[in-house]
Design an enzyme around this catalytic site. Sequence first.
Site, PDB file in Angstrom:
ATOM      1  N   ILE A  12       0.675  -1.202  -0.280  1.00  0.00           N
ATOM      2  CA  ILE A  12      -0.425  -0.202   0.176  1.00  0.00           C
ATOM      3  C   ILE A  12       0.620   0.773   0.657  1.00  0.00           C
ATOM      4  CG2 ILE A  12      -1.636   1.237   1.123  1.00  0.00           C
ATOM      5  CD1 ILE A  12      -2.434  -1.636   2.380  1.00  0.00           C
ATOM      6  N   ASN A  32      12.576  -1.099   6.039  1.00  0.00           N
ATOM      7  CA  ASN A  32      13.703  -1.868   6.238  1.00  0.00           C
ATOM      8  C   ASN A  32      13.504  -3.381   6.107  1.00  0.00           C
ATOM      9  OD1 ASN A  32      11.302  -3.649   7.478  1.00  0.00           O
ATOM     10  ND2 ASN A  32      12.182  -4.188   9.490  1.00  0.00           N
ATOM     11  N   ASN A  35       9.488  -6.875   4.881  1.00  0.00           N
ATOM     12  CA  ASN A  35       8.106  -7.499   4.186  1.00  0.00           C
ATOM     13  C   ASN A  35       8.265  -7.054   2.440  1.00  0.00           C
ATOM     14  OD1 ASN A  35       6.351  -9.892   3.301  1.00  0.00           O
ATOM     15  ND2 ASN A  35       5.167  -8.022   3.495  1.00  0.00           N
ATOM     16  N   SER A 124      -6.702  -1.182  10.748  1.00  0.00           N
ATOM     17  CA  SER A 124      -7.784  -2.145   9.654  1.00  0.00           C
ATOM     18  C   SER A 124      -9.211  -2.697   9.722  1.00  0.00           C
ATOM     19  CB  SER A 124      -6.696  -2.949  10.063  1.00  0.00           C
ATOM     20  OG  SER A 124      -7.234  -4.449   9.538  1.00  0.00           O
ATOM     21  N   ALA A 125      -9.414  -2.818   9.376  1.00  0.00           N
ATOM     22  CA  ALA A 125     -11.338  -2.935   9.475  1.00  0.00           C
ATOM     23  C   ALA A 125     -11.101  -4.621  10.910  1.00  0.00           C
ATOM     24  CB  ALA A 125     -12.139  -3.816   8.322  1.00  0.00           C
ATOM     25  N   TYR A 148      -2.799  -9.729  15.439  1.00  0.00           N
ATOM     26  CA  TYR A 148      -2.520  -8.337  14.861  1.00  0.00           C
ATOM     27  C   TYR A 148      -3.591  -7.896  14.690  1.00  0.00           C
ATOM     28  CZ  TYR A 148      -2.836  -5.972  10.459  1.00  0.00           C
ATOM     29  OH  TYR A 148      -3.553  -5.280   9.607  1.00  0.00           O
ATOM     30  N   LYS A 152      -3.528  -3.099  16.216  1.00  0.00           N
ATOM     31  CA  LYS A 152      -3.985  -1.581  15.457  1.00  0.00           C
ATOM     32  C   LYS A 152      -5.212  -1.498  16.565  1.00  0.00           C
ATOM     33  CE  LYS A 152      -1.904  -2.749  11.898  1.00  0.00           C
ATOM     34  NZ  LYS A 152      -0.884  -1.561  11.159  1.00  0.00           N
ATOM     35  N   ASN A 198      -4.446 -13.975   1.912  1.00  0.00           N
ATOM     36  CA  ASN A 198      -5.576 -13.380   0.649  1.00  0.00           C
ATOM     37  C   ASN A 198      -5.482 -14.027  -0.305  1.00  0.00           C
ATOM     38  OD1 ASN A 198      -3.655 -10.762   2.407  1.00  0.00           O
ATOM     39  ND2 ASN A 198      -6.031 -11.091   3.137  1.00  0.00           N
ATOM     40  N   ARG A 230     -16.679  -9.802   1.440  1.00  0.00           N
ATOM     41  CA  ARG A 230     -15.600  -8.860   1.732  1.00  0.00           C
ATOM     42  C   ARG A 230     -15.714  -7.584   0.883  1.00  0.00           C
ATOM     43  NH1 ARG A 230     -15.726 -11.852   5.070  1.00  0.00           N
ATOM     44  NH2 ARG A 230     -13.687 -13.187   6.264  1.00  0.00           N
TER      45      ARG A 230
HETATM   46  P1  NAD Z   1       3.238  -3.958   3.695  1.00  0.00           P
HETATM   47  O1  NAD Z   1       4.051  -5.517   4.361  1.00  0.00           O
HETATM   48  O2  NAD Z   1       4.061  -4.729   2.087  1.00  0.00           O
HETATM   49  O3  NAD Z   1       4.032  -3.504   4.207  1.00  0.00           O
HETATM   50  C1  NAD Z   1       4.378  -2.736   5.079  1.00  0.00           C
HETATM   51  C2  NAD Z   1       6.097  -2.568   4.805  1.00  0.00           C
HETATM   52  O4  NAD Z   1       6.667  -1.900   5.963  1.00  0.00           O
HETATM   53  C3  NAD Z   1       6.891  -3.363   4.703  1.00  0.00           C
HETATM   54  O5  NAD Z   1       7.420  -2.554   3.632  1.00  0.00           O
HETATM   55  C4  NAD Z   1       7.721  -3.529   5.323  1.00  0.00           C
HETATM   56  O6  NAD Z   1       9.289  -3.907   4.837  1.00  0.00           O
HETATM   57  C5  NAD Z   1       7.848  -2.306   6.297  1.00  0.00           C
HETATM   58  N1  NAD Z   1       7.811  -2.733   7.318  1.00  0.00           N
HETATM   59  C6  NAD Z   1       7.622  -4.209   8.705  1.00  0.00           C
HETATM   60  N2  NAD Z   1       7.917  -3.556  10.030  1.00  0.00           N
HETATM   61  C7  NAD Z   1       9.205  -2.424   9.621  1.00  0.00           C
HETATM   62  C8  NAD Z   1      10.011  -1.622  11.180  1.00  0.00           C
HETATM   63  N3  NAD Z   1       9.720  -1.827  12.127  1.00  0.00           N
HETATM   64  N4  NAD Z   1      11.010  -0.808  10.513  1.00  0.00           N
HETATM   65  C9  NAD Z   1      10.322  -0.364   9.417  1.00  0.00           C
HETATM   66  N5  NAD Z   1       9.961  -1.295   8.448  1.00  0.00           N
HETATM   67  C10 NAD Z   1       8.844  -2.021   8.692  1.00  0.00           C
HETATM   68  O7  NAD Z   1       1.382  -4.368   3.652  1.00  0.00           O
HETATM   69  P2  NAD Z   1       0.364  -3.309   3.364  1.00  0.00           P
HETATM   70  O8  NAD Z   1      -0.349  -4.186   2.713  1.00  0.00           O
HETATM   71  O9  NAD Z   1       1.297  -2.302   2.598  1.00  0.00           O
HETATM   72  O10 NAD Z   1      -0.140  -2.329   4.547  1.00  0.00           O
HETATM   73  C11 NAD Z   1       0.500  -1.527   5.016  1.00  0.00           C
HETATM   74  C12 NAD Z   1       0.197  -1.320   6.654  1.00  0.00           C
HETATM   75  O11 NAD Z   1      -1.438  -1.531   6.165  1.00  0.00           O
HETATM   76  C13 NAD Z   1       0.141  -2.376   7.423  1.00  0.00           C
HETATM   77  O12 NAD Z   1       0.416  -0.944   8.199  1.00  0.00           O
HETATM   78  C14 NAD Z   1      -0.700  -3.466   7.313  1.00  0.00           C
HETATM   79  O13 NAD Z   1      -1.102  -3.918   9.019  1.00  0.00           O
HETATM   80  C15 NAD Z   1      -2.234  -2.459   6.886  1.00  0.00           C
HETATM   81  N6  NAD Z   1      -3.241  -2.948   6.580  1.00  0.00           N
HETATM   82  C16 NAD Z   1      -3.171  -3.809   5.464  1.00  0.00           C
HETATM   83  C17 NAD Z   1      -3.586  -4.849   4.851  1.00  0.00           C
HETATM   84  C18 NAD Z   1      -4.225  -4.724   3.509  1.00  0.00           C
HETATM   85  O14 NAD Z   1      -5.333  -6.379   3.624  1.00  0.00           O
HETATM   86  N7  NAD Z   1      -2.717  -5.314   3.167  1.00  0.00           N
HETATM   87  C19 NAD Z   1      -5.491  -3.925   5.134  1.00  0.00           C
HETATM   88  C20 NAD Z   1      -5.611  -3.828   6.831  1.00  0.00           C
HETATM   89  C21 NAD Z   1      -4.218  -3.301   7.029  1.00  0.00           C
HETATM   90  N1  UDP Z   2     -10.806 -17.249   0.997  1.00  0.00           N
HETATM   91  C1  UDP Z   2     -11.316 -17.905   0.762  1.00  0.00           C
HETATM   92  N2  UDP Z   2      -9.532 -18.785  -0.189  1.00  0.00           N
HETATM   93  C2  UDP Z   2      -8.655 -17.969  -0.174  1.00  0.00           C
HETATM   94  C3  UDP Z   2      -8.462 -16.895   1.050  1.00  0.00           C
HETATM   95  C4  UDP Z   2      -9.825 -16.116   0.944  1.00  0.00           C
HETATM   96  O1  UDP Z   2     -12.185 -18.472   0.270  1.00  0.00           O
HETATM   97  O2  UDP Z   2      -7.241 -18.918  -0.375  1.00  0.00           O
HETATM   98  C5  UDP Z   2     -11.897 -16.514   0.741  1.00  0.00           C
HETATM   99  C6  UDP Z   2     -12.197 -16.249   2.830  1.00  0.00           C
HETATM  100  O3  UDP Z   2     -12.596 -17.439   3.647  1.00  0.00           O
HETATM  101  C7  UDP Z   2     -12.952 -14.680   2.805  1.00  0.00           C
HETATM  102  C8  UDP Z   2     -12.279 -13.758   1.270  1.00  0.00           C
HETATM  103  O4  UDP Z   2     -12.312 -14.768   1.208  1.00  0.00           O
HETATM  104  O5  UDP Z   2     -14.375 -15.178   3.062  1.00  0.00           O
HETATM  105  C9  UDP Z   2     -11.949 -13.229   1.679  1.00  0.00           C
HETATM  106  O6  UDP Z   2     -10.191 -13.527   2.888  1.00  0.00           O
HETATM  107  P1  UDP Z   2      -8.863 -12.868   2.945  1.00  0.00           P
HETATM  108  O7  UDP Z   2      -8.046 -13.075   3.272  1.00  0.00           O
HETATM  109  O8  UDP Z   2      -8.367 -11.622   1.561  1.00  0.00           O
HETATM  110  O9  UDP Z   2      -9.672 -11.374   3.820  1.00  0.00           O
HETATM  111  P2  UDP Z   2      -9.739 -11.641   5.000  1.00  0.00           P
HETATM  112  O10 UDP Z   2     -10.692 -12.689   5.775  1.00  0.00           O
HETATM  113  O11 UDP Z   2      -9.103 -11.431   6.591  1.00  0.00           O
HETATM  114  O12 UDP Z   2     -10.915 -10.541   5.230  1.00  0.00           O
END
Ligand code: NAD
Ligand code: UDP
Length: 349
Positions: A12, A32, A35, A124-125, A148, A152, A198, A230
């Site tokens: 993101i 860092n 990921n 996050s939701a 996790y 949040k 996911n 979702r």
């Molecule tokens: P991501 O893992 O791709 O990005 C997170 C970045 O943070 C990575 O590049 C990782 O290397 C870096 N990082 C982690 N710990 C660190 C630290 N201690 N110091 C410096 N860098 C560090 O994840 P994303 O999907 O881009 O998510 C971004 C944020 O949004 C996260 O906080 C995540 O929890 C939140 N979020 C993500 C989702 C999703 O579905 N992707 C949903 C809800 C919330």
């Molecule tokens: N899901 C699935 N197969 C997978 C991954 C996810 O059927 O391999 C379903 C999961 O049960 C949920 C929806 O897809 O109903 C979205 O899952 P995801 O893990 O992407 O998001 P979250 O559940 O964290 O909102």
Amino acid sequence: MAILITGGAGYIGSHACVELLNTGYELVVLDNFSNSKPEVLSRIKEITGKNFTFYEVDLLSKEAIDSIFSRHDINAVIHFAGYKAVGESVCEPLKYYHNNITGTLNLCDVMNKHGVHDLVFSSSATVYGIPHQIPITEDFPLGATNPYGRTKQMIEEILRDLYVSDKRWSVALLRYFNPIGAHESGRIGEDPNGIPNNLMPYISQVAAGKLEQLNVFGDDYETVDGTGVRDYIHVVDLAKGHLKALERVLLTTGVDAYNLGSGFGHSVLEMVDAFEQASGQEIPYVIKDRRPGDVGICFADTQKANQNLNWVAEKTLTDMCKDTWKWQSNNPAGYTKTQDHVTSIQLAP
Ligand code: NAD
Ligand code: UDP
């Protein structure tokens, strides 16, 4: 004046960097690479034609964060950095509490020291846990059901306490629903390690032939076809939400939570169908048991973000699937370069 982006090399964060650079913001980015991969940084520069300063820094090093604030005139922070895998957080809770919470405490401490109090935070939701009603509004009771999600929820509370103690703080808590998709260029996107947890990355790897079939977790929920529903949001729409939130925190004070979702729910089988249509690939699937801890249906009421942030998710489900497929098919192994030509200044830990 610059905006500090933590976790800017992530999924993101990288999309947010593109939108911010395109809008003309000066950026300082830290990550860092726990990921993510350095190659994303040159891709951001390639898409935008803009430069930015990058630091390979861990938020667990307060000295390193402090050094960045000493070198740059930072006026606000967008804080993405954190671990995000729900299952891993159940197995390794301390790793999650330490990285996500200590990292945020260090960041806020240094911000405060340097007189910076404007913050956009990636929540996050998952903080809602099992929602008692649908759609979900921001005033619903919070009840995260895994470590996790609790990181949040705890960080949200910490940030609210900061404002109670010092009215200069201005914080947007952005509660993301299900971000999917990729930049329309196909140059940046989600690059999960190993087998994706996911739905969307899993589907796209099935489409690419990397995985044999999709396991659909449950078909006995009270939903349109029994599969889980979702609220999927295009990552570029989500990134644009950060621009709006940034504008707001720069102008106001206080702490506010905003749902960032599309406001619509789609079932797993609807997603499979949409992806097949957008990609022209068949997605074989098999119905499995429900995944432990899953809720049947979850989608956002987005009115608060629509009104207060003047933001709305604009991209369609077809856009989300097409862009995911473009990224997946153009980058079958994700980011692959081990070395990259980025201006990366490494600070001593
Ligand atoms: P991501 O893992 O791709 O990005 C997170 C970045 O943070 C990575 O590049 C990782 O290397 C870096 N990082 C982690 N710990 C660190 C630290 N201690 N110091 C410096 N860098 C560090 O994840 P994303 O999907 O881009 O998510 C971004 C944020 O949004 C996260 O906080 C995540 O929890 C939140 N979020 C993500 C989702 C999703 O579905 N992707 C949903 C809800 C919330
Ligand atoms: N899901 C699935 N197969 C997978 C991954 C996810 O059927 O391999 C379903 C999961 O049960 C949920 C929806 O897809 O109903 C979205 O899952 P995801 O893990 O992407 O998001 P979250 O559940 O964290 O909102």
